[in-house]
Write a protein that holds these residues in place. Structure first.
Motif, PDB file in Angstrom:
ATOM      1  N   SER A  13      13.423  -3.968  -8.325  1.00 34.74           N
ATOM      2  CA  SER A  13      14.140  -2.735  -8.690  1.00 34.74           C
ATOM      3  C   SER A  13      13.231  -1.722  -9.375  1.00 34.74           C
ATOM      4  CB  SER A  13      15.342  -3.058  -9.584  1.00 34.74           C
ATOM      5  OG  SER A  13      14.939  -3.380 -10.907  1.00 34.74           O
ATOM      6  N   PHE A  14      12.104  -2.158  -9.931  1.00 34.70           N
ATOM      7  CA  PHE A  14      11.156  -1.240 -10.559  1.00 34.70           C
ATOM      8  C   PHE A  14      10.295  -0.512  -9.520  1.00 34.70           C
ATOM      9  CE2 PHE A  14      11.848  -4.294 -14.017  1.00 34.70           C
ATOM     10  CZ  PHE A  14      12.101  -3.429 -15.070  1.00 34.70           C
ATOM     11  N   LEU A  15      10.161  -1.093  -8.341  1.00 28.60           N
ATOM     12  CA  LEU A  15       9.214  -0.588  -7.341  1.00 28.60           C
ATOM     13  C   LEU A  15       9.805   0.543  -6.511  1.00 28.60           C
ATOM     14  CD1 LEU A  15       7.923  -4.076  -6.157  1.00 28.60           C
ATOM     15  CD2 LEU A  15       6.979  -2.602  -7.941  1.00 28.60           C
ATOM     16  N   SER A  17       9.567   0.955  -3.336  1.00 29.19           N
ATOM     17  CA  SER A  17      10.088   0.365  -2.102  1.00 29.19           C
ATOM     18  C   SER A  17       9.590  -1.073  -2.049  1.00 29.19           C
ATOM     19  CB  SER A  17       9.603   1.144  -0.874  1.00 29.19           C
ATOM     20  OG  SER A  17       8.186   1.043  -0.759  1.00 29.19           O
ATOM     21  N   THR A  18      10.147  -1.873  -1.138  1.00 31.27           N
ATOM     22  CA  THR A  18       9.720  -3.267  -1.053  1.00 31.27           C
ATOM     23  C   THR A  18       8.453  -3.442  -0.223  1.00 31.27           C
ATOM     24  OG1 THR A  18      11.201  -3.671   0.811  1.00 31.27           O
ATOM     25  CG2 THR A  18      12.040  -4.193  -1.403  1.00 31.27           C
ATOM     26  N   LEU A  19       8.100  -2.420   0.575  1.00 30.67           N
ATOM     27  CA  LEU A  19       6.899  -2.478   1.413  1.00 30.67           C
ATOM     28  C   LEU A  19       5.971  -1.312   1.110  1.00 30.67           C
ATOM     29  CD1 LEU A  19       8.503  -3.319   4.885  1.00 30.67           C
ATOM     30  CD2 LEU A  19       7.452  -4.916   3.281  1.00 30.67           C
ATOM     31  N   THR A  20       4.668  -1.542   1.300  1.00 29.81           N
ATOM     32  CA  THR A  20       3.689  -0.455   1.178  1.00 29.81           C
ATOM     33  C   THR A  20       3.745   0.395   2.444  1.00 29.81           C
ATOM     34  OG1 THR A  20       1.918  -1.727   2.210  1.00 29.81           O
ATOM     35  CG2 THR A  20       2.156  -1.928  -0.191  1.00 29.81           C
ATOM     36  N   ALA A  41       2.330  -6.574  -8.282  1.00 28.95           N
ATOM     37  CA  ALA A  41       2.740  -5.763  -7.142  1.00 28.95           C
ATOM     38  C   ALA A  41       1.606  -4.836  -6.718  1.00 28.95           C
ATOM     39  CB  ALA A  41       3.968  -4.929  -7.503  1.00 28.95           C
ATOM     40  N   ARG A  42       1.667  -4.439  -5.457  1.00 32.69           N
ATOM     41  CA  ARG A  42       0.726  -3.440  -4.940  1.00 32.69           C
ATOM     42  C   ARG A  42       1.294  -2.052  -5.223  1.00 32.69           C
ATOM     43  NH1 ARG A  42       0.897  -7.242  -0.461  1.00 32.69           N
ATOM     44  NH2 ARG A  42      -1.167  -8.141  -0.200  1.00 32.69           N
ATOM     45  N   GLU A  47       2.011   5.668  -8.273  1.00 33.56           N
ATOM     46  CA  GLU A  47       3.217   4.842  -8.314  1.00 33.56           C
ATOM     47  C   GLU A  47       3.284   4.049  -9.610  1.00 33.56           C
ATOM     48  OE1 GLU A  47       3.707   4.073  -3.504  1.00 33.56           O
ATOM     49  OE2 GLU A  47       2.516   2.685  -4.719  1.00 33.56           O
ATOM     50  N   HIS A  48       2.154   3.543 -10.061  1.00 33.61           N
ATOM     51  CA  HIS A  48       2.120   2.801 -11.324  1.00 33.61           C
ATOM     52  C   HIS A  48       2.570   3.692 -12.483  1.00 33.61           C
ATOM     53  CE1 HIS A  48       0.294   1.330 -15.059  1.00 33.61           C
ATOM     54  NE2 HIS A  48       0.715   0.163 -14.609  1.00 33.61           N
ATOM     55  N   ALA A  49       2.121   4.933 -12.488  1.00 32.30           N
ATOM     56  CA  ALA A  49       2.501   5.859 -13.555  1.00 32.30           C
ATOM     57  C   ALA A  49       4.010   6.056 -13.590  1.00 32.30           C
ATOM     58  CB  ALA A  49       1.789   7.199 -13.375  1.00 32.30           C
TER      59      ALA A  49
END
Length: 57
Positions: A13-15, A17-20, A41-42, A47-49
């Motif tokens: 839920s933090f990401l 999307s589930t795929l790159t 996670a990748r 995205e990390h920010a």
């Protein structure tokens, strides 16, 4: 097993999307050990920010 699935979904839920963009799974590992929840996670730097600002992260 249900708890592991719930933790995996919570971490996903933090990401963004589930795929790159290349179709690889973002979530590499989801775990709970000794009172600590974590995941790997990748993510791109941008995205990390965004993820780092989410409540509970």
């Amino acid at each position: 097993m249900a708890d592991e699935d719930a933790h995996r979904r919570w971490h996903e839920s933090f990401l963004p999307s589930t795929l790159t963009d290349s179709g690889e799974p973002r979530l590499l590992r989801s775990f709970y050990r000794y009172g600590i929840y974590g995941f790997t996670a990748r993510l791109t730097v941008a995205e990390h920010a965004v993820v780092a600002k989410k409540p509970g992260f």
